[in-house]
Write a protein that holds these residues in place. Structure first.
Motif, PDB file in Angstrom:
ATOM      1  N   ALA A  90      -0.146  -8.231   3.055  1.00  0.00           N
ATOM      2  CA  ALA A  90       0.453  -8.231   1.721  1.00  0.00           C
ATOM      3  C   ALA A  90      -0.615  -8.198   0.635  1.00  0.00           C
ATOM      4  O   ALA A  90      -0.507  -7.484  -0.360  1.00  0.00           O
ATOM      5  CB  ALA A  90       1.355  -9.448   1.551  1.00  0.00           C
ATOM      6  N   LEU A  91      -1.670  -8.984   0.817  1.00  0.00           N
ATOM      7  CA  LEU A  91      -2.766  -8.989  -0.158  1.00  0.00           C
ATOM      8  C   LEU A  91      -3.483  -7.644  -0.203  1.00  0.00           C
ATOM      9  O   LEU A  91      -3.861  -7.166  -1.280  1.00  0.00           O
ATOM     10  CB  LEU A  91      -3.754 -10.109   0.172  1.00  0.00           C
ATOM     11  N   GLN A  92      -3.684  -7.053   0.955  1.00  0.00           N
ATOM     12  CA  GLN A  92      -4.356  -5.750   0.974  1.00  0.00           C
ATOM     13  C   GLN A  92      -3.553  -4.717   0.196  1.00  0.00           C
ATOM     14  O   GLN A  92      -4.115  -3.890  -0.521  1.00  0.00           O
ATOM     15  CB  GLN A  92      -4.543  -5.286   2.423  1.00  0.00           C
ATOM     16  N   ARG A  93      -2.223  -4.750   0.336  1.00  0.00           N
ATOM     17  CA  ARG A  93      -1.401  -3.786  -0.387  1.00  0.00           C
ATOM     18  C   ARG A  93      -1.485  -3.992  -1.887  1.00  0.00           C
ATOM     19  O   ARG A  93      -1.193  -3.075  -2.659  1.00  0.00           O
ATOM     20  CB  ARG A  93       0.056  -3.888   0.080  1.00  0.00           C
ATOM     21  N   LEU A  94      -1.866  -5.202  -2.322  1.00  0.00           N
ATOM     22  CA  LEU A  94      -1.992  -5.497  -3.751  1.00  0.00           C
ATOM     23  C   LEU A  94      -3.448  -5.586  -4.186  1.00  0.00           C
ATOM     24  O   LEU A  94      -3.754  -6.187  -5.216  1.00  0.00           O
ATOM     25  CB  LEU A  94      -1.263  -6.808  -4.080  1.00  0.00           C
ATOM     26  N   ASP A  95      -4.352  -5.001  -3.397  1.00  0.00           N
ATOM     27  CA  ASP A  95      -5.775  -4.999  -3.725  1.00  0.00           C
ATOM     28  C   ASP A  95      -6.309  -6.411  -3.947  1.00  0.00           C
ATOM     29  O   ASP A  95      -7.129  -6.659  -4.827  1.00  0.00           O
ATOM     30  CB  ASP A  95      -6.043  -4.143  -4.967  1.00  0.00           C
ATOM     31  N   GLY A  96      -5.821  -7.377  -3.148  1.00  0.00           N
ATOM     32  CA  GLY A  96      -6.331  -8.731  -3.215  1.00  0.00           C
ATOM     33  C   GLY A  96      -5.844  -9.542  -4.399  1.00  0.00           C
ATOM     34  O   GLY A  96      -6.381 -10.618  -4.679  1.00  0.00           O
ATOM     35  N   ASP A  97      -4.827  -9.060  -5.122  1.00  0.00           N
ATOM     36  CA  ASP A  97      -4.324  -9.763  -6.305  1.00  0.00           C
ATOM     37  C   ASP A  97      -3.386 -10.881  -5.856  1.00  0.00           C
ATOM     38  O   ASP A  97      -2.177 -10.700  -5.702  1.00  0.00           O
ATOM     39  CB  ASP A  97      -3.587  -8.775  -7.221  1.00  0.00           C
ATOM     40  N   ALA A  98      -3.960 -12.097  -5.641  1.00  0.00           N
ATOM     41  CA  ALA A  98      -3.184 -13.233  -5.145  1.00  0.00           C
ATOM     42  C   ALA A  98      -2.132 -13.677  -6.155  1.00  0.00           C
ATOM     43  O   ALA A  98      -1.019 -14.066  -5.796  1.00  0.00           O
ATOM     44  CB  ALA A  98      -4.109 -14.394  -4.803  1.00  0.00           C
ATOM     45  N   GLU A  99      -2.496 -13.639  -7.438  1.00  0.00           N
ATOM     46  CA  GLU A  99      -1.545 -14.066  -8.469  1.00  0.00           C
ATOM     47  C   GLU A  99      -0.300 -13.181  -8.476  1.00  0.00           C
ATOM     48  O   GLU A  99       0.825 -13.669  -8.612  1.00  0.00           O
ATOM     49  CB  GLU A  99      -2.235 -14.024  -9.842  1.00  0.00           C
ATOM     50  N   LEU A 100      -0.513 -11.885  -8.307  1.00  0.00           N
ATOM     51  CA  LEU A 100       0.626 -10.962  -8.274  1.00  0.00           C
ATOM     52  C   LEU A 100       1.503 -11.226  -7.048  1.00  0.00           C
ATOM     53  O   LEU A 100       2.733 -11.176  -7.126  1.00  0.00           O
ATOM     54  CB  LEU A 100       0.129  -9.517  -8.275  1.00  0.00           C
ATOM     55  N   LEU A 101       0.875 -11.527  -5.904  1.00  0.00           N
ATOM     56  CA  LEU A 101       1.660 -11.804  -4.705  1.00  0.00           C
ATOM     57  C   LEU A 101       2.541 -13.036  -4.918  1.00  0.00           C
ATOM     58  O   LEU A 101       3.701 -13.063  -4.501  1.00  0.00           O
ATOM     59  CB  LEU A 101       0.720 -12.019  -3.511  1.00  0.00           C
ATOM     60  N   LEU A 102       2.008 -14.067  -5.574  1.00  0.00           N
ATOM     61  CA  LEU A 102       2.808 -15.252  -5.853  1.00  0.00           C
ATOM     62  C   LEU A 102       3.973 -14.922  -6.786  1.00  0.00           C
ATOM     63  O   LEU A 102       5.079 -15.454  -6.638  1.00  0.00           O
ATOM     64  CB  LEU A 102       1.928 -16.342  -6.466  1.00  0.00           C
ATOM     65  N   GLU A 103       3.734 -14.053  -7.767  1.00  0.00           N
ATOM     66  CA  GLU A 103       4.810 -13.657  -8.677  1.00  0.00           C
ATOM     67  C   GLU A 103       5.908 -12.895  -7.932  1.00  0.00           C
ATOM     68  O   GLU A 103       7.108 -13.107  -8.163  1.00  0.00           O
ATOM     69  CB  GLU A 103       4.244 -12.801  -9.809  1.00  0.00           C
ATOM     70  N   LEU A 104       5.501 -12.011  -7.023  1.00  0.00           N
ATOM     71  CA  LEU A 104       6.484 -11.264  -6.239  1.00  0.00           C
ATOM     72  C   LEU A 104       7.276 -12.191  -5.319  1.00  0.00           C
ATOM     73  O   LEU A 104       8.476 -12.007  -5.103  1.00  0.00           O
ATOM     74  CB  LEU A 104       5.790 -10.184  -5.415  1.00  0.00           C
ATOM     75  N   ALA A 105       6.595 -13.201  -4.766  1.00  0.00           N
ATOM     76  CA  ALA A 105       7.291 -14.163  -3.906  1.00  0.00           C
ATOM     77  C   ALA A 105       8.358 -14.913  -4.693  1.00  0.00           C
ATOM     78  O   ALA A 105       9.492 -15.095  -4.225  1.00  0.00           O
ATOM     79  CB  ALA A 105       6.282 -15.142  -3.295  1.00  0.00           C
ATOM     80  N   ALA A 106       8.003 -15.361  -5.908  1.00  0.00           N
ATOM     81  CA  ALA A 106       8.974 -16.067  -6.744  1.00  0.00           C
ATOM     82  C   ALA A 106      10.137 -15.153  -7.115  1.00  0.00           C
ATOM     83  O   ALA A 106      11.301 -15.570  -7.164  1.00  0.00           O
ATOM     84  CB  ALA A 106       8.278 -16.599  -8.006  1.00  0.00           C
ATOM     85  N   LEU A 107       9.833 -13.897  -7.361  1.00  0.00           N
ATOM     86  CA  LEU A 107      10.876 -12.932  -7.707  1.00  0.00           C
ATOM     87  C   LEU A 107      11.858 -12.746  -6.549  1.00  0.00           C
ATOM     88  O   LEU A 107      13.077 -12.720  -6.739  1.00  0.00           O
ATOM     89  CB  LEU A 107      10.232 -11.597  -8.080  1.00  0.00           C
ATOM     90  N   PHE A 108      11.333 -12.660  -5.317  1.00  0.00           N
ATOM     91  CA  PHE A 108      12.217 -12.457  -4.177  1.00  0.00           C
ATOM     92  C   PHE A 108      13.049 -13.705  -3.883  1.00  0.00           C
ATOM     93  O   PHE A 108      14.194 -13.603  -3.430  1.00  0.00           O
ATOM     94  CB  PHE A 108      11.406 -12.068  -2.944  1.00  0.00           C
ATOM     95  N   LEU A 109      12.485 -14.890  -4.133  1.00  0.00           N
ATOM     96  CA  LEU A 109      13.279 -16.110  -3.951  1.00  0.00           C
ATOM     97  C   LEU A 109      14.492 -16.117  -4.872  1.00  0.00           C
ATOM     98  O   LEU A 109      15.531 -16.702  -4.552  1.00  0.00           O
ATOM     99  CB  LEU A 109      12.413 -17.349  -4.220  1.00  0.00           C
ATOM    100  N   HIS A 110      14.371 -15.445  -6.012  1.00  0.00           N
ATOM    101  CA  HIS A 110      15.497 -15.356  -6.950  1.00  0.00           C
ATOM    102  C   HIS A 110      16.447 -14.216  -6.568  1.00  0.00           C
ATOM    103  O   HIS A 110      17.674 -14.375  -6.578  1.00  0.00           O
ATOM    104  CB  HIS A 110      14.970 -15.145  -8.369  1.00  0.00           C
ATOM    105  N   ASP A 111      15.879 -13.047  -6.219  1.00  0.00           N
ATOM    106  CA  ASP A 111      16.695 -11.857  -5.973  1.00  0.00           C
ATOM    107  C   ASP A 111      17.247 -11.792  -4.552  1.00  0.00           C
ATOM    108  O   ASP A 111      18.311 -11.222  -4.328  1.00  0.00           O
ATOM    109  CB  ASP A 111      15.876 -10.593  -6.240  1.00  0.00           C
ATOM    110  N   GLY A 112      16.503 -12.364  -3.586  1.00  0.00           N
ATOM    111  CA  GLY A 112      16.912 -12.232  -2.189  1.00  0.00           C
ATOM    112  C   GLY A 112      18.310 -12.757  -1.906  1.00  0.00           C
ATOM    113  O   GLY A 112      19.135 -12.054  -1.314  1.00  0.00           O
ATOM    114  N   PRO A 113      18.633 -13.997  -2.297  1.00  0.00           N
ATOM    115  CA  PRO A 113      19.982 -14.511  -2.039  1.00  0.00           C
ATOM    116  C   PRO A 113      21.069 -13.674  -2.703  1.00  0.00           C
ATOM    117  O   PRO A 113      22.146 -13.499  -2.140  1.00  0.00           O
ATOM    118  CB  PRO A 113      19.928 -15.940  -2.613  1.00  0.00           C
ATOM    119  N   GLN A 114      20.795 -13.187  -3.910  1.00  0.00           N
ATOM    120  CA  GLN A 114      21.781 -12.340  -4.570  1.00  0.00           C
ATOM    121  C   GLN A 114      21.999 -11.039  -3.791  1.00  0.00           C
ATOM    122  O   GLN A 114      23.141 -10.569  -3.637  1.00  0.00           O
ATOM    123  CB  GLN A 114      21.326 -12.027  -5.998  1.00  0.00           C
TER     124      GLN A 114
END
Length: 752
Positions: free
Chosen positions: A643-667
């Motif tokens: 996952a980090l490699q796909r985002l060029d090592g941008d850890a902050e962005l990966l955390l933002e995407l994780a939070a986004l999926f926690l919101h969108d996934g159940p919906q």
């Protein structure tokens, strides 16, 4: 008196003699008596004059009485004659009207009939006689039972009763088999009222030609469907036959390129690989076009990194640009959102095609990808992707053709540039599927700008940080593939020597792989790749041999070719799964096949396979696939490194995407559940496709595999409850892993 007789005789000459004679006989007899009496009066008239003049008054009175009587009889006769003369005139008018009606009915091109409440035929035209093949005498006053077949009569009674009971028009289709060839007709009937009585009016319409046309249309549709199936089968076979040797060419070329060879050999093999890639691209274009034409492409909406999408595209095209000495760059303004929701796979496909075309038609200069943001509506922004080149340009009169299938700006045998003519047609149709638009601005010798605009949904993730100004490199400066600046720039120069790839290290512990492959070249290639990755390989060349080896239960994973002699890979997989259902256990089976047509992946998953790899397979694809089934990491919920490699090592962005999926996934799961419960297959397929696309971003291999099984069940029209029941707890595990990731930070150990 003579004038009255003449009048009567004149009237008799114009009327029916017998009828009028009967009507006027009493009056004519009275008239004859009056004529005789008048003669007697004339004879006696002389004697009367000689009588006593004293008696004149009396004689005059007597004569006046007789004269008055005669006049009265004449008046009575005249009145009766007028009545009788008027009566035949009204009857004649009625008869004339009836004759006119009959003539009109007989001129109508459709059979018409009129029946009473008891079903007796009262009126009909000559066309009705032709259709029933009966004479007027056989029909008039009779019912349908008197001259039709029992089956026809029974159907008629049912339809008549329906019309009488409902008062509505009743129309049915009938076949008149007594004709050669048989006639197909529509029979319509409706109750009408006249003079206080009710009648049934009906008519026939010959629909033989329409039914023949309908049958011809159905035949044409079936023929077209058969032709489409034949075309799909041909394309599938063609794809398989091309991909099978291409798998060997590309795989062996990669293996040799990674060995210790001199610069000239490396350059030669690089050209070989580029040529093989070009041939494979042609095959992919044809297959993609076939999928689009068949309507078998889904559009998903998942979060993705716009800047990373452009960077990945340019990286993929960098070798081609370097070979031609072209500068390859991107320009992404700071106001363009970084994370959006859309279909990154389709967007990348369009970009790759446009950038590839730009490189092909540009002899010198540069190719630049520019992004800009347009109108916003309903939580979406219109993002414009523009590919600008300094190439040969497109004449204005040709610009309306280039987005059509198989069209070429230069279709002559002397044309300088090749291609199938499908690339831009595919781009156009993909953009339309994404609710966007595509266009070109160009002039010969002045380059071209191909641009497409698609609406992408906002995710709420922060905008990209301001980017430094883009500096265009001059030829000879080498290559800059940094993902931290404003764009990707490729200059001219030698290819860098291969470096040790840490990801290509042997798999830890290795897997016991059962390889089912019947092609000798592909056997050797797959064994070399697998052994290089640290796996132990058992090779078989048929489906029957797979069954025998799999029964021993000594393998961690099976790589299964689909097209094999005797027993193909799909049938072998079904038998393995059937055996496991009775004996227990589950061995992962991965399709590794040259069949890459629309639906091939779904057929593999439907047969019970766990995953799918389309040939030609490179070492990185194979390694990534097998990592999911490593004994010590096969149960890993998420692939953090990937996952980090796909985002060029941008850890902050990966955390933002994780939070986004926690919101969108159940919906998204709730939407999927509602669609499944409603039996809405298209909506269910779109929902699971979108869910799978998000899970891929986190490397959630287990959940992805279960989502693919659910998707395969939906496509095949099979029960989906079992697959959905397995996917739900897997999603819950992904949610928990994402929560741990957010709570512990990117350096926390991955959950298991």
């Amino acid at each position: 008196m003579d004038s009255h007789v003449a009048l009567i005789r004149q009237a008799l000459a114009t009327l029916d003699a017998q009828e009028l004679a009967r009507l006027l006989e009493p009056h004519l007899a009275a008239l004859a008596e009056l004529e005789a009496e008048a003669g007697q009066l004339r004879s006696a008239n002389a004697l009367l004059r000689k009588e006593n003049r004293q008696q004149r008054g009396n004689a005059g009175t007597w004569r006046d009485q007789h004269t008055a009587r005669l006049a009265g009889l004449q008046r009575e006769l005249h009145a009766d004659l007028q009545v009788q003369l008027r009566a035949p005139s009204a009857d004649q008018a009625a008869r004339d009207q009836q004759e006119l009606t009959e003539q009109i009915l007989d001129q109508l091109p459709i059979p018409i009939f009129l029946k009473d409440r008891d079903g007796r035929f009262l009126r009909f035209n000559s066309r009705f006689e032709e259709f029933t093949q009966r004479s007027r005498a056989e029909i008039l006053g009779r019912t349908i039972d008197d001259f039709a077949s029992p089956r026809w009569a029974a159907a008629t009674h049912v339809e008549d009763e329906q019309a009488w009971s409902t008062g509505r028009m009743v129309t049915t289709e009938r076949r008149m088999a007594t004709f050669d060839p048989p006639l197909d007709v529509l029979v319509s009937r409706k109750v009408i009222n006249s003079g206080g009585l009710s009648y049934m009016l009906g008519y026939f319409i010959d629909i033989s030609e329409q039914r023949a046309a309908r049958a011809a249309m159905q035949h044409a549709v079936e023929s077209a469907e058969a032709a489409s199936r034949a075309k799909s089968e041909f394309l599938a076979n063609m794809s398989h036959e091309i991909r099978t040797p291409m798998n060997g060419i590309l795989g062996m070329t990669e293996l040799v390129l990674e060995s210790d060879i001199d610069a000239h050999q490396r350059a030669d093999l690089t050209l070989v690989k580029a040529s093989a890639d070009a041939l494979l691209q042609i095959v992919d274009d044809i297959l993609d076009f076939s999928k689009i034409e068949a309507g078998k492409l889904d559009i998903e909406e998942v979060p993705f990194d716009l800047r990373q999408l452009v960077s990945d595209t340019l990286r993929a095209m960098s070798l081609r640009a370097r070979q031609k000495g072209l500068a390859l760059a991107s320009e992404i303004p700071a106001n363009v959102p970084r994370i959006m929701k859309g279909d990154p796979g389709r967007l990348r496909q369009v970009l790759l095609n446009l950038v590839g075309n730009a490189i092909k038609f540009t002899g010198a200069g540069s190719v630049t990808v520019q992004l800009s943001i347009g109108a916003e509506h309903d939580g979406r922004s219109e993002i414009e992707f523009a590919v600008r080149d300094t190439g040969i340009g497109v004449p204005e009169e040709k610009q309306h053709l280039i987005f059509e299938a198989f069209a070429q700006v230069d279709g002559s045998t002397t044309r300088q540039y090749g291609g199938t003519g499908l690339g831009l047609a595919i781009c156009r149709r993909l953009v339309i599927l994404m609710q966007g638009r595509i266009e070109v601005h160009s002039a010969p010798g002045q380059g071209s700008v191909f641009s497409f605009t698609v609406p992408l949904q906002h995710t709420g993730v922060a905008q990209a940080a301001p980017l430094p100004p883009l500096a265009v490199l001059t030829p000879g400066q080498g290559m800059n593939l940094s993902a931290n600046d404003g764009g990707l720039i490729v200059g001219e120069g030698d290819l860098p020597p291969p470096s040790a790839d840490p990801q290509a290290a042997p798999a830890r512990g290795g897997l016991r792989v059962l390889l089912a492959e019947d092609n000798p070249v592909n056997q050797r290639l797959a064994v070399r790749l697998l052994e290089k990755l640290g796996h132990r390989v058992t090779l078989v060349d048929s489906g029957l041999a797979v069954l025998e080896r799999a029964a021993r239960g000594a393998h961690d994973v099976i790589l299964m070719d689909v097209q094999m002699p005797g027993l193909d890979g799909l049938a072998a997989t079904r038998q393995i799964r059937q055996r496991e259902s009775m004996q227990g256990g589950h061995v992962p089976i991965i399709a590794m096949t040259a069949r890459a047509m629309a639906g091939d992946r779904e057929r593999c998953l439907e047969a019970g396979m766990d995953d799918y790899l389309a040939k030609p397979v490179d070492s990185q694809q194979l390694r990534d696939m097998l990592l999911r089934y490593q004994p010590d990491s096969g149960h890993q919920l998420l692939d953090w490194r990937g996952a980090l490699q796909r985002l060029d090592g941008d850890a902050e962005l990966l955390l933002e995407l994780a939070a986004l999926f926690l919101h969108d996934g159940p919906q998204l799961w709730q939407e999927l559940g509602e669609a499944l419960a409603a039996g809405d297959q298209p909506r269910s397929t779109r929902a699971v496709h979108s869910l799978k696309g998000v899970l891929v971003n986190f490397g959630a291999a287990r959940a992805v595999a279960l989502a693919e099984q659910l998707s395969a069940a939906l496509h095949a029209g099979q029960p989906w409850q079992l697959a959905a029941g397995r996917l739900e707890p897997a999603l819950q595990q992904v949610y928990e892993a994402l929560k741990e990731l957010i709570a512990g930070g990117i350096d926390a150990p991955p959950p298991s």
